[in-house]
Design a protein around this motif. Structure first.
Motif, PDB file in Angstrom:
ATOM      1  N   VAL A 285      41.223  39.034  40.978  1.00 50.49           N
ATOM      2  CA  VAL A 285      39.781  39.149  40.827  1.00 50.49           C
ATOM      3  C   VAL A 285      39.374  37.694  40.490  1.00 50.49           C
ATOM      4  O   VAL A 285      38.717  36.944  41.157  1.00 50.49           O
ATOM      5  N   PRO A 286      40.117  36.823  39.484  1.00 52.69           N
ATOM      6  CA  PRO A 286      39.391  35.294  39.370  1.00 52.69           C
ATOM      7  C   PRO A 286      39.611  34.551  40.594  1.00 52.69           C
ATOM      8  O   PRO A 286      38.934  33.716  41.008  1.00 52.69           O
ATOM      9  N   THR A 287      40.951  34.855  41.239  1.00 53.00           N
ATOM     10  CA  THR A 287      41.257  34.053  42.466  1.00 53.00           C
ATOM     11  C   THR A 287      40.377  34.122  43.624  1.00 53.00           C
ATOM     12  O   THR A 287      39.593  33.224  44.132  1.00 53.00           O
ATOM     13  N   LEU A 288      40.010  35.464  43.477  1.00 49.67           N
ATOM     14  CA  LEU A 288      38.897  35.939  44.841  1.00 49.67           C
ATOM     15  C   LEU A 288      37.502  35.183  44.677  1.00 49.67           C
ATOM     16  O   LEU A 288      36.900  34.416  45.386  1.00 49.67           O
ATOM     17  N   LEU A 289      37.249  35.250  43.171  1.00 48.95           N
ATOM     18  CA  LEU A 289      35.928  34.747  42.900  1.00 48.95           C
ATOM     19  C   LEU A 289      35.795  33.582  43.114  1.00 48.95           C
ATOM     20  O   LEU A 289      35.036  32.723  43.188  1.00 48.95           O
ATOM     21  N   LYS A 297      34.563  33.126  34.724  1.00 52.35           N
ATOM     22  CA  LYS A 297      34.574  33.474  33.367  1.00 52.35           C
ATOM     23  C   LYS A 297      33.312  34.608  33.134  1.00 52.35           C
ATOM     24  O   LYS A 297      33.518  35.285  31.956  1.00 52.35           O
ATOM     25  N   ILE A 298      32.240  34.497  33.898  1.00 50.08           N
ATOM     26  CA  ILE A 298      31.140  35.757  33.840  1.00 50.08           C
ATOM     27  C   ILE A 298      31.747  37.058  34.631  1.00 50.08           C
ATOM     28  O   ILE A 298      31.457  37.980  34.102  1.00 50.08           O
ATOM     29  N   ALA A 299      32.077  36.663  35.691  1.00 50.65           N
ATOM     30  CA  ALA A 299      32.205  37.860  36.822  1.00 50.65           C
ATOM     31  C   ALA A 299      33.656  38.663  36.501  1.00 50.65           C
ATOM     32  O   ALA A 299      33.641  39.861  36.646  1.00 50.65           O
ATOM     33  N   ALA A 300      34.457  37.964  36.515  1.00 47.57           N
ATOM     34  CA  ALA A 300      35.991  38.389  36.513  1.00 47.57           C
ATOM     35  C   ALA A 300      36.213  39.481  35.432  1.00 47.57           C
ATOM     36  O   ALA A 300      36.799  40.670  35.654  1.00 47.57           O
ATOM     37  N   GLY A 301      35.800  39.429  34.244  1.00 44.38           N
ATOM     38  CA  GLY A 301      36.099  40.518  32.940  1.00 44.38           C
ATOM     39  C   GLY A 301      35.445  41.776  33.420  1.00 44.38           C
ATOM     40  O   GLY A 301      36.304  42.628  33.560  1.00 44.38           O
ATOM     41  N   PRO A 302      34.301  42.000  33.711  1.00 47.00           N
ATOM     42  CA  PRO A 302      33.909  43.158  34.062  1.00 47.00           C
ATOM     43  C   PRO A 302      34.654  43.771  35.300  1.00 47.00           C
ATOM     44  O   PRO A 302      34.921  45.148  35.395  1.00 47.00           O
ATOM     45  N   VAL A 303      34.531  43.036  36.261  1.00 49.05           N
ATOM     46  CA  VAL A 303      35.090  43.606  37.621  1.00 49.05           C
ATOM     47  C   VAL A 303      36.625  44.068  37.341  1.00 49.05           C
ATOM     48  O   VAL A 303      37.247  45.057  37.894  1.00 49.05           O
ATOM     49  N   THR A 304      37.217  43.223  36.873  1.00 48.66           N
ATOM     50  CA  THR A 304      38.721  43.302  36.506  1.00 48.66           C
ATOM     51  C   THR A 304      38.973  44.684  35.767  1.00 48.66           C
ATOM     52  O   THR A 304      39.958  45.420  36.012  1.00 48.66           O
ATOM     53  N   LEU A 305      38.289  44.719  34.553  1.00 50.54           N
ATOM     54  CA  LEU A 305      38.287  45.883  33.634  1.00 50.54           C
ATOM     55  C   LEU A 305      38.061  47.171  34.408  1.00 50.54           C
ATOM     56  O   LEU A 305      38.713  48.237  34.537  1.00 50.54           O
ATOM     57  N   ALA A 306      37.034  47.196  35.325  1.00 50.31           N
ATOM     58  CA  ALA A 306      36.547  48.218  36.030  1.00 50.31           C
ATOM     59  C   ALA A 306      37.502  48.748  36.908  1.00 50.31           C
ATOM     60  O   ALA A 306      37.761  49.878  36.989  1.00 50.31           O
ATOM     61  N   LEU A 307      38.284  47.870  37.762  1.00 49.00           N
ATOM     62  CA  LEU A 307      39.429  48.185  38.777  1.00 49.00           C
ATOM     63  C   LEU A 307      40.478  48.861  38.021  1.00 49.00           C
ATOM     64  O   LEU A 307      41.362  49.895  38.377  1.00 49.00           O
ATOM     65  N   ALA A 308      40.946  48.031  36.914  1.00 48.15           N
ATOM     66  CA  ALA A 308      41.842  48.346  36.220  1.00 48.15           C
ATOM     67  C   ALA A 308      41.766  49.833  35.586  1.00 48.15           C
ATOM     68  O   ALA A 308      42.627  50.740  35.599  1.00 48.15           O
ATOM     69  N   ASP A 309      40.613  50.143  35.180  1.00 47.93           N
ATOM     70  CA  ASP A 309      40.452  51.738  34.307  1.00 47.93           C
ATOM     71  C   ASP A 309      40.385  52.768  35.639  1.00 47.93           C
ATOM     72  O   ASP A 309      41.006  53.689  35.427  1.00 47.93           O
TER      73      ASP A 309
END
Length: 325
Positions: A285-289, A297-309
């Motif tokens: 996710v951070p690599t793609l962003l 730093k802003i977008a990776a957290g919510p998107v990564t956790l959403a996909l992981a959950d």
């Protein structure tokens, strides 16, 4: 400081813009540049059509190494990030912090170039354009200045951050729907509900760890396929070891506490798979962003956790359902 940030961007923009016609060949473009000369430091050459509207951009290095007979329309990058003439200095700072480009063209509503803003205008540091790590520090400093100003406007900060949190809301809703689809499995083994939070938490922790490592690496590394494959192998190996250790530990707890061997195997095995998937999301996710020039730093957290959950819920219950049949 705030008053300065609200000034129109054209008050600081340079007007010595290097524009080239899209019909030019590389040779014609170079001849045109030599005949006109260059102004201050030129980072990008902007390509315009017959009406003077912006249609692309050619980085200096790409122009120099392209075949001389090739047309600029074939060499240029068509997706150009621009700054509106109505924008403020604060808007420009935010653009530099998010997209991490060295310059932006300022355009009117017809996409005609009015000027250009250079990252040097917003940094007191003297830096070498070849020093990527040094440039990362410059962009971090710009981002910090933006955050300082944004702090005085909670509404604008909300508008900047809330859209990414909708990923968490969406994933939470999807997870609830997925869990409801496995009611029969839960009825067969209530212990699965007891350890669901633990499995989700471990998946999120590993994804955050991988994401943090990736974001730090991207500050000084230009991501390539080879870099991604190497980083993925390293993270996957670590995640499998973590998954095996956590799976054995949690599985033992389930078996000793409830005496449920099948459920213990299901929960322990799911941890191995979910932690491996979490490491993939944390790296990808951070690599793609970063590749899309969005702020990880802003977008990776919510998107990564959403996909992981979502992935954790699917693996957890599908594996348990298969083993309990």
């Amino acid at each position: 400081m705030t008053d300065h940030m609200q000034q129109p961007i054209m008050t600081v923009a340079r007007t010595d813009v290097a524009t080239l016609h899209e019909a030019f060949t590389v040779q014609q473009a170079l001849d045109d540049i030599r005949s006109r000369g260059l102004g201050e430091r030129i980072v990008y050459f902007y390509v315009v059509d017959a009406d003077g509207a912006l249609v692309g951009v050619v980085p200096t290095r790409r122009l120099l190494i392209a075949p001389l007979e090739q047309r600029l329309s074939e060499v240029m990058i068509r997706r150009v990030v621009t700054i509106s003439a109505e924008a403020t200095v604060l808007d420009a700072l935010e653009a530099f912090a998010i997209h991490r480009l060295l310059a932006f063209p300022v355009v009117d509503r017809h996409r005609r170039i009015l000027g250009v803003v250079d990252v040097g205008l917003f940094s007191d540091e003297v830096f070498d354009l070849t020093e990527r790590e040094r440039m990362g520090e410059v962009f971090e400093a710009i981002g910090f200045r933006v955050s300082q100003v944004r702090d005085v406007s909670p509404l604008r900060a909300f508008r900047f951050r809330f859209p990414w949190l909708t990923a968490t809301i969406a994933s939470g809703t999807v997870c609830a729907l997925l869990v409801s689809a496995f009611e029969v499995t839960l009825a067969q083994a209530l212990v699965l509900a007891f350890f669901l939070t633990l499995v989700l938490g471990l998946g999120e922790s590993v994804s955050i760890q991988s994401m943090t490592v990736a974001i730090h690496a991207l500050r000084s590394t230009r991501p390539t396929l080879r870099w991604y494959v190497s980083a993925f192998r390293r993270e996957l190996g670590t995640a499998l070891l973590l998954g095996a250790a956590c799976g054995l530990t949690v599985g033992a707890v389930v078996w000793l506490w409830r005496g449920a061997a099948v459920e213990a195997v299901a929960i322990g095995s799911s941890l191995v798979l979910t932690l491996a998937a979490a490491s993939l999301f944390g790296l990808s996710v951070p690599t793609l962003l970063h590749a899309l020039r969005l702020d990880p730093k802003i977008a990776a957290g919510p998107v990564t956790l959403a996909l992981a959950d979502v992935c954790t819920i699917v693996i957890y219950f599908m594996l348990a359902t298969a083993l309990l049949r």
